[in-house]
Scaffold this motif. Structure first.
Motif, PDB file in Angstrom:
ATOM      1  N   LEU A 138     -24.406 -28.271  25.102  1.00  0.00           N
ATOM      2  CA  LEU A 138     -24.799 -26.862  24.987  1.00  0.00           C
ATOM      3  C   LEU A 138     -23.830 -25.988  25.787  1.00  0.00           C
ATOM      4  O   LEU A 138     -23.397 -24.921  25.322  1.00  0.00           O
ATOM      5  CB  LEU A 138     -26.230 -26.661  25.509  1.00  0.00           C
ATOM      6  CG  LEU A 138     -26.671 -25.204  25.562  1.00  0.00           C
ATOM      7  CD1 LEU A 138     -27.025 -24.700  24.171  1.00  0.00           C
ATOM      8  CD2 LEU A 138     -27.846 -24.999  26.509  1.00  0.00           C
ATOM      9  N   THR A 139     -23.467 -26.456  26.971  1.00  0.00           N
ATOM     10  CA  THR A 139     -22.572 -25.681  27.842  1.00  0.00           C
ATOM     11  C   THR A 139     -21.202 -25.509  27.177  1.00  0.00           C
ATOM     12  O   THR A 139     -20.631 -24.416  27.179  1.00  0.00           O
ATOM     13  CB  THR A 139     -22.442 -26.400  29.208  1.00  0.00           C
ATOM     14  OG1 THR A 139     -23.759 -26.653  29.705  1.00  0.00           O
ATOM     15  CG2 THR A 139     -21.678 -25.563  30.210  1.00  0.00           C
ATOM     16  N   VAL A 140     -20.705 -26.580  26.573  1.00  0.00           N
ATOM     17  CA  VAL A 140     -19.422 -26.509  25.863  1.00  0.00           C
ATOM     18  C   VAL A 140     -19.543 -25.566  24.656  1.00  0.00           C
ATOM     19  O   VAL A 140     -18.679 -24.716  24.420  1.00  0.00           O
ATOM     20  CB  VAL A 140     -18.974 -27.929  25.428  1.00  0.00           C
ATOM     21  CG1 VAL A 140     -17.844 -27.875  24.418  1.00  0.00           C
ATOM     22  CG2 VAL A 140     -18.547 -28.738  26.657  1.00  0.00           C
ATOM     23  N   ASP A 141     -20.626 -25.698  23.917  1.00  0.00           N
ATOM     24  CA  ASP A 141     -20.811 -24.837  22.730  1.00  0.00           C
ATOM     25  C   ASP A 141     -20.806 -23.361  23.109  1.00  0.00           C
ATOM     26  O   ASP A 141     -20.057 -22.564  22.559  1.00  0.00           O
ATOM     27  CB  ASP A 141     -22.146 -25.159  22.038  1.00  0.00           C
ATOM     28  CG  ASP A 141     -22.021 -26.352  21.103  1.00  0.00           C
ATOM     29  OD1 ASP A 141     -20.883 -26.815  20.879  1.00  0.00           O
ATOM     30  OD2 ASP A 141     -23.058 -26.824  20.611  1.00  0.00           O
ATOM     31  N   VAL A 142     -21.686 -22.994  24.038  1.00  0.00           N
ATOM     32  CA  VAL A 142     -21.853 -21.568  24.357  1.00  0.00           C
ATOM     33  C   VAL A 142     -20.612 -21.023  25.063  1.00  0.00           C
ATOM     34  O   VAL A 142     -20.092 -19.966  24.700  1.00  0.00           O
ATOM     35  CB  VAL A 142     -23.114 -21.338  25.234  1.00  0.00           C
ATOM     36  CG1 VAL A 142     -23.219 -19.875  25.649  1.00  0.00           C
ATOM     37  CG2 VAL A 142     -24.374 -21.773  24.487  1.00  0.00           C
ATOM     38  N   ASN A 143     -20.115 -21.759  26.064  1.00  0.00           N
ATOM     39  CA  ASN A 143     -19.058 -21.203  26.917  1.00  0.00           C
ATOM     40  C   ASN A 143     -17.661 -21.284  26.290  1.00  0.00           C
ATOM     41  O   ASN A 143     -16.809 -20.457  26.608  1.00  0.00           O
ATOM     42  CB  ASN A 143     -19.048 -21.913  28.274  1.00  0.00           C
ATOM     43  CG  ASN A 143     -20.326 -21.662  29.061  1.00  0.00           C
ATOM     44  OD1 ASN A 143     -21.235 -20.983  28.579  1.00  0.00           O
ATOM     45  ND2 ASN A 143     -20.416 -22.204  30.244  1.00  0.00           N
ATOM     46  N   ILE A 144     -17.454 -22.243  25.411  1.00  0.00           N
ATOM     47  CA  ILE A 144     -16.119 -22.324  24.770  1.00  0.00           C
ATOM     48  C   ILE A 144     -16.192 -21.791  23.337  1.00  0.00           C
ATOM     49  O   ILE A 144     -15.560 -20.793  23.004  1.00  0.00           O
ATOM     50  CB  ILE A 144     -15.562 -23.767  24.796  1.00  0.00           C
ATOM     51  CG1 ILE A 144     -15.453 -24.257  26.258  1.00  0.00           C
ATOM     52  CG2 ILE A 144     -14.195 -23.815  24.115  1.00  0.00           C
ATOM     53  CD1 ILE A 144     -14.975 -25.684  26.407  1.00  0.00           C
ATOM     54  N   LYS A 145     -17.018 -22.434  22.524  1.00  0.00           N
ATOM     55  CA  LYS A 145     -17.070 -22.006  21.111  1.00  0.00           C
ATOM     56  C   LYS A 145     -17.561 -20.553  21.011  1.00  0.00           C
ATOM     57  O   LYS A 145     -17.005 -19.746  20.267  1.00  0.00           O
ATOM     58  CB  LYS A 145     -18.004 -22.948  20.340  1.00  0.00           C
ATOM     59  CG  LYS A 145     -17.923 -22.785  18.853  1.00  0.00           C
ATOM     60  CD  LYS A 145     -18.760 -23.845  18.162  1.00  0.00           C
ATOM     61  CE  LYS A 145     -18.933 -23.486  16.705  1.00  0.00           C
ATOM     62  NZ  LYS A 145     -20.069 -24.180  16.090  1.00  0.00           N
ATOM     63  N   GLY A 146     -18.588 -20.230  21.795  1.00  0.00           N
ATOM     64  CA  GLY A 146     -19.122 -18.863  21.774  1.00  0.00           C
ATOM     65  C   GLY A 146     -18.063 -17.854  22.191  1.00  0.00           C
ATOM     66  O   GLY A 146     -17.924 -16.795  21.586  1.00  0.00           O
ATOM     67  N   SER A 147     -17.304 -18.174  23.224  1.00  0.00           N
ATOM     68  CA  SER A 147     -16.265 -17.236  23.691  1.00  0.00           C
ATOM     69  C   SER A 147     -15.145 -17.090  22.665  1.00  0.00           C
ATOM     70  O   SER A 147     -14.629 -15.992  22.441  1.00  0.00           O
ATOM     71  CB  SER A 147     -15.684 -17.704  25.032  1.00  0.00           C
ATOM     72  OG  SER A 147     -16.693 -17.675  26.001  1.00  0.00           O
ATOM     73  N   VAL A 148     -14.776 -18.201  22.024  1.00  0.00           N
ATOM     74  CA  VAL A 148     -13.760 -18.118  20.956  1.00  0.00           C
ATOM     75  C   VAL A 148     -14.293 -17.230  19.827  1.00  0.00           C
ATOM     76  O   VAL A 148     -13.556 -16.398  19.280  1.00  0.00           O
ATOM     77  CB  VAL A 148     -13.402 -19.527  20.428  1.00  0.00           C
ATOM     78  CG1 VAL A 148     -12.543 -19.441  19.177  1.00  0.00           C
ATOM     79  CG2 VAL A 148     -12.670 -20.318  21.499  1.00  0.00           C
ATOM     80  N   ASN A 149     -15.562 -17.376  19.500  1.00  0.00           N
ATOM     81  CA  ASN A 149     -16.155 -16.515  18.464  1.00  0.00           C
ATOM     82  C   ASN A 149     -16.019 -15.038  18.833  1.00  0.00           C
ATOM     83  O   ASN A 149     -15.675 -14.201  17.995  1.00  0.00           O
ATOM     84  CB  ASN A 149     -17.633 -16.854  18.265  1.00  0.00           C
ATOM     85  CG  ASN A 149     -17.836 -18.134  17.479  1.00  0.00           C
ATOM     86  OD1 ASN A 149     -16.924 -18.599  16.781  1.00  0.00           O
ATOM     87  ND2 ASN A 149     -19.024 -18.711  17.571  1.00  0.00           N
ATOM     88  N   VAL A 150     -16.299 -14.714  20.091  1.00  0.00           N
ATOM     89  CA  VAL A 150     -16.198 -13.318  20.535  1.00  0.00           C
ATOM     90  C   VAL A 150     -14.751 -12.833  20.400  1.00  0.00           C
ATOM     91  O   VAL A 150     -14.472 -11.778  19.828  1.00  0.00           O
ATOM     92  CB  VAL A 150     -16.687 -13.170  22.006  1.00  0.00           C
ATOM     93  CG1 VAL A 150     -16.335 -11.785  22.563  1.00  0.00           C
ATOM     94  CG2 VAL A 150     -18.198 -13.428  22.100  1.00  0.00           C
ATOM     95  N   LEU A 151     -13.803 -13.634  20.914  1.00  0.00           N
ATOM     96  CA  LEU A 151     -12.394 -13.214  20.873  1.00  0.00           C
ATOM     97  C   LEU A 151     -11.893 -13.089  19.438  1.00  0.00           C
ATOM     98  O   LEU A 151     -11.171 -12.159  19.093  1.00  0.00           O
ATOM     99  CB  LEU A 151     -11.525 -14.219  21.646  1.00  0.00           C
ATOM    100  CG  LEU A 151     -11.795 -14.276  23.146  1.00  0.00           C
ATOM    101  CD1 LEU A 151     -10.946 -15.370  23.787  1.00  0.00           C
ATOM    102  CD2 LEU A 151     -11.519 -12.933  23.802  1.00  0.00           C
ATOM    103  N   ASP A 152     -12.292 -14.041  18.605  1.00  0.00           N
ATOM    104  CA  ASP A 152     -11.803 -14.021  17.234  1.00  0.00           C
ATOM    105  C   ASP A 152     -12.424 -12.875  16.432  1.00  0.00           C
ATOM    106  O   ASP A 152     -11.778 -12.303  15.557  1.00  0.00           O
ATOM    107  CB  ASP A 152     -12.069 -15.371  16.573  1.00  0.00           C
ATOM    108  CG  ASP A 152     -10.989 -15.670  15.566  1.00  0.00           C
ATOM    109  OD1 ASP A 152      -9.808 -15.701  15.954  1.00  0.00           O
ATOM    110  OD2 ASP A 152     -11.323 -15.810  14.370  1.00  0.00           O
ATOM    111  N   ALA A 153     -13.667 -12.525  16.776  1.00  0.00           N
ATOM    112  CA  ALA A 153     -14.299 -11.368  16.127  1.00  0.00           C
ATOM    113  C   ALA A 153     -13.559 -10.094  16.526  1.00  0.00           C
ATOM    114  O   ALA A 153     -13.301  -9.218  15.690  1.00  0.00           O
ATOM    115  CB  ALA A 153     -15.774 -11.294  16.527  1.00  0.00           C
ATOM    116  N   VAL A 154     -13.174  -9.977  17.790  1.00  0.00           N
ATOM    117  CA  VAL A 154     -12.433  -8.791  18.245  1.00  0.00           C
ATOM    118  C   VAL A 154     -11.063  -8.734  17.562  1.00  0.00           C
ATOM    119  O   VAL A 154     -10.594  -7.667  17.172  1.00  0.00           O
ATOM    120  CB  VAL A 154     -12.288  -8.798  19.793  1.00  0.00           C
ATOM    121  CG1 VAL A 154     -11.395  -7.643  20.255  1.00  0.00           C
ATOM    122  CG2 VAL A 154     -13.648  -8.730  20.474  1.00  0.00           C
TER     123      VAL A 154
END
Ligand code: A2R
Length: 311
Positions: free
Chosen positions: A86-102
């Motif tokens: 969960l920590t890897v999903d939220v903190n890495i994948k989630g952050s990549v999602n935010v950056l890629d959306a921007v």
């Protein structure tokens, strides 16, 4: 100015919202997970799970923020041992999602990514106080995910000329923090002992670890300045520059209580691998922002204890 706080219903989000609204006079939008609640009325509130990139894109197109504070995270070291995936999903994948959306937007907002002093990991005595240029040797899952988030932030900043500023935040504390964190945990236990809800024994983990504690109200002031003044692609330590042992913190908390409280080491509170000392060199930060702490450690501890006495 329009700010968007992603993960705004957590501990830091509460204080950052208050600061941006009332001290900076900005318009503030906040995202939260569906099951969370937010007390502040003067903000736009959106439900958002950062694991769903499409929803981030939709939200950004609607809000069009000038400033994005990315706070959403699985933020507990202890939980990161119990639930690493969960920590890897939220903190890495989630952050990549935010950056890629921007990246998909037709303009470039300023973004602040929140990493951690834990990224430095096993710091050698001659590396204290630790500079941003030091090796990072993460000692736990949470720290590794934050190190990865910041590396990816740097890559996005350089590859796509995005205005991404990264921080390594050292321990921040204050009223309302979850008692999964050490200072809130100790203050809650003392308040419960005073109310007769717990026997006069405080359960503690590793007391010898030294950490760099800063009041969350000072931390959010640093964040709002840094997102405006920081250089894209750069990482900045945010901390007090002074490390204090957990034992000293415990003794300070106990000194504010008239109860006779025994100390008991609880193996459930010991982490599998602990980092003995973490202390920030904040000279890089102080070159770009005009910032000093307003809250001394004893004041933060008294405020936190008072908060738990009132719960
Ligand atoms: O885990 P929850 O239910 O408390 O929700 C947290 C939320 N969050 C998420 N938001 C969107 N999508 C997700 N998949 C997701 N998973 C968790 O982020 C919580 O409301 C918020 C983070 O707030 P706190 O856990 O209270 O962290 P805090 O102390 O406010 O720290 C802010 C940032 C984090 O990146 C830390 O790792 C860093 O500063 O130290």
């Amino acid at each position: 100015m329009k700010a968007l706080i992603i993960g705004g219903s957590g501990f830091v989000g509460y204080y950052l919202t208050d600061h941006l609204l009332h001290d900076c006079g900005w318009s503030v939008s906040i995202t939260k997970l569906g099951n969370e609640s937010i007390e502040e009325n003067n903000v736009n509130i959106y439900n958002l799970d950062i694991l769903d990139k499409k929803s981030i894109v939709t939200l950004l197109k609607e809000v069009r923020p000038d400033y994005i504070f990315h706070l959403a995270a699985q933020s507990s070291v202890l939980l990161s041992w119990k639930n690493p995936a969960l920590t890897v999903d939220v903190n890495i994948k989630g952050s990549v999602n935010v950056l890629d959306a921007v990246r998909e937007l037709d303009y470039k907002p300023h973004i602040l990514l929140i990493g951690s002093g834990e990224e430095y990991g096993h710091i050698q005595p001659d590396e204290i106080p630790i500079k941003e240029s030091n090796h990072i040797r993460p000692g736990n899952i949470y720290a590794a995910t934050k190190a990865c988030q910041n590396m990816i932030g740097n890559i996005y900043a350089n590859a796509y000329q995005m205005d991404i500023i990264m921080v390594r935040a050292f321990n921040h504390i204050g009223p309302k923090q979850s008692p999964i964190f050490v200072v809130a945990d100790f203050c809650k236990q003392v308040a419960e002992i005073e109310k007769g809800l717990q026997e006069p024994v405080i359960r503690v983990g590793n007391l010898s670890a030294k950490r760099d504690f800063t009041d969350v109200r000072d931390v959010v002031r640093a964040y709002s300045l840094l997102i405006q003044k920081g250089k894209a692609g750069e990482v900045y330590n945010v901390g007090s520059g002074i490390s204090v042992s957990i034992n000293k913190i415990l003794q300070m908390i106990l000194s504010y209580s008239s109860m006779d409280i025994k100390i008991l080491q609880d193996k459930n509170k010991l982490r599998p691998v602990d980092v003995p000392i973490i202390e920030a060199d904040v000279s890089k930060l102080l070159k770009v922002i005009n910032w000093t702490r307003k809250y001394a450690l004893d004041l933060t501890i008294q405020d936190t204890l008072e908060y738990w006495r009132g719960c």
